[in-house]
Design a protein around this motif. Structure first.
Motif, short mmCIF file in Angstrom:
data_model
loop_
_atom_site.label_atom_id
_atom_site.label_comp_id
_atom_site.label_asym_id
_atom_site.label_seq_id
_atom_site.Cartn_x
_atom_site.Cartn_y
_atom_site.Cartn_z
N GLU A 164 -28.08 -1.63 10.76
CA GLU A 164 -29.06 -0.63 10.35
C GLU A 164 -28.62 0.05 9.05
N ASP A 165 -27.32 0.36 8.96
CA ASP A 165 -26.79 0.95 7.73
C ASP A 165 -26.98 0.00 6.54
N TYR A 166 -26.72 -1.29 6.76
CA TYR A 166 -26.88 -2.28 5.70
C TYR A 166 -28.33 -2.33 5.23
N ARG A 167 -29.27 -2.31 6.17
CA ARG A 167 -30.69 -2.34 5.81
C ARG A 167 -31.08 -1.12 4.99
N LEU A 168 -30.54 0.04 5.35
CA LEU A 168 -30.87 1.25 4.63
C LEU A 168 -30.32 1.21 3.20
N ILE A 169 -29.07 0.78 3.06
CA ILE A 169 -28.44 0.73 1.73
C ILE A 169 -29.15 -0.29 0.85
N THR A 170 -29.31 -1.51 1.36
CA THR A 170 -29.91 -2.56 0.53
C THR A 170 -31.40 -2.30 0.31
N GLY A 171 -32.04 -1.60 1.23
CA GLY A 171 -33.44 -1.25 1.04
C GLY A 171 -33.64 -0.37 -0.20
N LEU A 172 -32.74 0.58 -0.41
CA LEU A 172 -32.83 1.43 -1.60
C LEU A 172 -32.55 0.62 -2.86
N VAL A 173 -31.61 -0.33 -2.78
CA VAL A 173 -31.34 -1.18 -3.95
C VAL A 173 -32.57 -2.02 -4.28
N LEU A 174 -33.19 -2.63 -3.25
CA LEU A 174 -34.39 -3.45 -3.45
C LEU A 174 -35.53 -2.66 -4.07
N GLU A 175 -35.62 -1.39 -3.74
CA GLU A 175 -36.69 -0.54 -4.28
C GLU A 175 -36.34 0.06 -5.64
N GLY A 176 -35.19 -0.34 -6.19
CA GLY A 176 -34.78 0.21 -7.47
C GLY A 176 -34.35 1.65 -7.40
N ALA A 178 -31.18 2.73 -6.25
CA ALA A 178 -29.74 2.79 -5.98
C ALA A 178 -29.16 4.12 -6.43
N ASP A 179 -29.83 4.80 -7.36
CA ASP A 179 -29.36 6.12 -7.80
C ASP A 179 -29.48 7.17 -6.69
N GLU A 180 -30.21 6.86 -5.61
CA GLU A 180 -30.39 7.80 -4.50
C GLU A 180 -29.40 7.54 -3.36
N LEU A 181 -28.55 6.53 -3.51
CA LEU A 181 -27.58 6.23 -2.46
C LEU A 181 -26.55 7.35 -2.35
N LYS A 212 -32.68 1.59 -15.47
CA LYS A 212 -32.46 2.77 -14.63
C LYS A 212 -31.02 2.76 -14.14
N MET A 213 -30.27 3.77 -14.49
CA MET A 213 -28.84 3.79 -14.21
C MET A 213 -28.55 4.36 -12.81
N ALA A 214 -27.49 3.82 -12.20
CA ALA A 214 -27.03 4.30 -10.89
C ALA A 214 -25.52 4.19 -10.86
N ARG A 215 -24.90 4.99 -10.04
CA ARG A 215 -23.45 4.93 -9.93
C ARG A 215 -23.01 3.61 -9.29
N ALA A 216 -21.90 3.06 -9.78
CA ALA A 216 -21.31 1.89 -9.13
C ALA A 216 -20.85 2.28 -7.74
N SER A 384 -27.23 16.41 0.44
CA SER A 384 -27.57 15.49 -0.64
C SER A 384 -26.46 15.46 -1.67
N GLU A 385 -26.35 14.32 -2.36
CA GLU A 385 -25.30 14.19 -3.36
C GLU A 385 -25.54 15.14 -4.53
N GLY A 386 -26.82 15.41 -4.85
CA GLY A 386 -27.12 16.34 -5.93
C GLY A 386 -26.61 17.74 -5.63
N THR A 387 -26.78 18.18 -4.38
CA THR A 387 -26.28 19.50 -3.98
C THR A 387 -24.76 19.50 -3.96
N LEU A 388 -24.17 18.40 -3.46
CA LEU A 388 -22.72 18.31 -3.37
C LEU A 388 -22.08 18.38 -4.75
#
Length: 492
Positions: A164-176, A178-181, A212-216, A384-388
């Motif tokens: 389930e975690d894998y689906r959530l992570i790769t789902g965000l990558v598939l939707e472009g 990845a910056d929200e991970l 569109k940039m995202a963190r490695a 959220s990472e933005g708040t952190l």
């Protein structure tokens, strides 16, 4: 220099396991002293110029094969990946996993595998040789001692959640996206950042979001999960009770859905009614509400296996009857002034690692007109990472800077003659999401002139300048936490 002393087969899991067992009790310096080298490779270990991990050292100087960074397992014929990971010894003497286990990079420049079992990630983690070594801060890394070795594959009950975690992570990558991970989005399998800083770790998403940039980021098993592996799969300590009694339940819904729906079935009941239903003696103290949450999930104590693996903490929030404020703020982390001032930077700080990895089960009990605490609902929540990396980072940085330059303590005398001391740490009135305030029940100080106030040994911590001050902690602001559950709270 050719390999020396290698008498086992790389193709055999048992051969690899047997060979690895000889590492237990050795230091990395002992390994180097064996004099084993891969054919044609003499890498410069035991030097400050060596920047590789201890896993590479073991591959080359114990198993005698050349380390590489390809996507196949290290022992390709046997399908075994070697991972060296550290263990910390806490002040209590308890051993704890020291860090998350990084598995492999999340690729933005190639198609995503639909299934975990078709991915290069699975090739890396389906069978891992874990080498656990004791990390001693300040000691020479080559003098660190290896404590345990084991073969490990996540059990089936964990794999359902990892999928389930894998689906959530790769789902965000598939939707472009990845910056929200962020690591806190998932349960056991994380998406940890890679790179010394945010600026240096930014990458393009050429397949799914060009430009569109995202963190490695890398797939990783969370530190909390590795802690559970250490204690229960390696050291053999008794496991906590499971929330999910039948693993088939996770074929129908996620862990989060199961937990929240199970507790939310009882929304509207008072704590007294719930205690009666659960055969608990009513005490009215705040620990009671945490006990109620665990009991509703079928847990008799205050530990749940899935929560320990996922780093989930149960936190009860108590809004006032009008719903406009919480009764209290939430403590996050006790502050070690010396470590904060000398050892930490933000990306590797204890506070950031904790909140990036931590999820909370927020359970809301609100007072009604009669003063009863009524269950309003619950949710799994993570920052959220933005708040952190925004206001929480600012709070941490201001605190670190104050400790480094010398905390400004101001003596105040109240109307009754009581003496108190204020400081220049971030306060709740600064509205930074988090603030710093005392964690000790009594104030205690030792000043530069030798003056002592209170019980310093019990209630204070040393500052870098030689003074001691009352133990402090980072706290999440009450108004911020109220905002995370505002839809569960009744107003008026």
């Amino acid at each position: 220099m050719a390999s020396q002393g290698i008498t086992f087969e790389y193709q055999s899991v048992e051969g690899i396991r047997e060979r690895a067992s000889k590492l237990e009790g050795m230091t990395f310096r002992d390994v180097l002293d064996l004099g084993i080298y891969p054919e044609g490779v003499v890498r410069e270990y035991n030097s400050r110029r060596y920047k590789g991990g201890m896993g590479n050292l073991l591959e080359e100087r114990f198993f005698g094969y050349r380390a590489n960074s390809d996507r196949d397992p290290d022992f390709a014929e046997a399908g075994v990946e070697l991972k060296a990971t550290c263990v910390d010894r806490l002040k209590s003497g308890r051993l704890s996993a020291g860090e998350r286990l990084v598995l492999t990079m999340i690729a933005y420049d190639e198609p995503v595998a639909d299934s975990l079992y078709d991915s290069h990630l699975w090739r890396k983690c389906q069978r891992m040789l874990l080498v656990w070594y004791l990390r001693e801060r300040g000691a020479d890394p080559y003098d660190q001692r290896i404590l345990y070795t084991c073969m490990f594959t996540p059990p089936e009950e964990d794999m359902r959640i990892i999928e389930e975690d894998y689906r959530l992570i790769t789902g965000l990558v598939l939707e472009g996206r990845a910056d929200e991970l962020s690591e806190s989005l998932t349960t056991y399998l994380g998406a940890c950042t890679k790179g010394a800083s945010r600026a240096k770790s930014m990458r393009d998403q050429p397949i799914y979001a060009p430009g569109k940039m995202a963190r490695a980021r890398a797939f990783s098993l969370k530190r909390s999960y590795m802690d559970y592996v250490l204690h229960h799969y390696v050291m053999g300590l008794p496991e906590a009770e499971k929330v999910i009694k039948d693993p088939r339940e996770l074929q129908r819904r996620t862990l989060a859905e199961y937990v929240t729906s199970t507790i939310n079935r009882h929304v509207g009941r008072t704590d007294r009614e719930l205690c009666s239903m659960l055969d608990l003696e009513y005490t009215g103290n705040k620990a009671q509400w945490t006990t109620i949450a665990y009991r509703l999930l079928g847990i008799r104590g205050d530990r749940a296996a899935e929560f320990e693996k996922a780093g989930i903490r149960v936190r009860t929030l108590r809004p006032e009857r009008d719903g406009r404020r919480l009764v209290e703020s939430s403590p996050i982390l006790n502050i070690d002034f010396l470590r904060l001032a000398v050892e930490e930077d933000w990306e590797d700080s204890e506070l950031r690692n904790l909140l990036a990895d931590m999820r909370y089960l927020l359970v809301v009990f609100q007072k009604d007109r009669e003063g009863n605490a009524v269950l309003r609902g619950c949710r799994l929540w993570a920052m959220s990472e933005g708040t952190l990396d925004g206001p929480v980072h600012e709070c941490w940085e201001r605190t670190r800077d104050a400790v480094r330059r010398g905390v400004r303590l101001t003596r105040k005398v109240g109307r009754t003659g009581k003496v108190t001391f204020s400081n220049d740490f971030p306060a709740i009135s600064d509205r930074l999401v988090a603030h710093v305030r005392p964690r000790a029940k009594q104030s205690a100080y030792r000043f530069a002139d030798g003056t002592v106030v209170g019980n310093v040994e019990r209630d204070a911590k040393p500052l870098p300048d030689g003074r001691w001050m009352t133990r402090q902690a980072f706290w999440l602001n009450s108004d911020y936490m109220l905002g995370q559950v505002s839809d569960l709270v009744r107003r008026g």
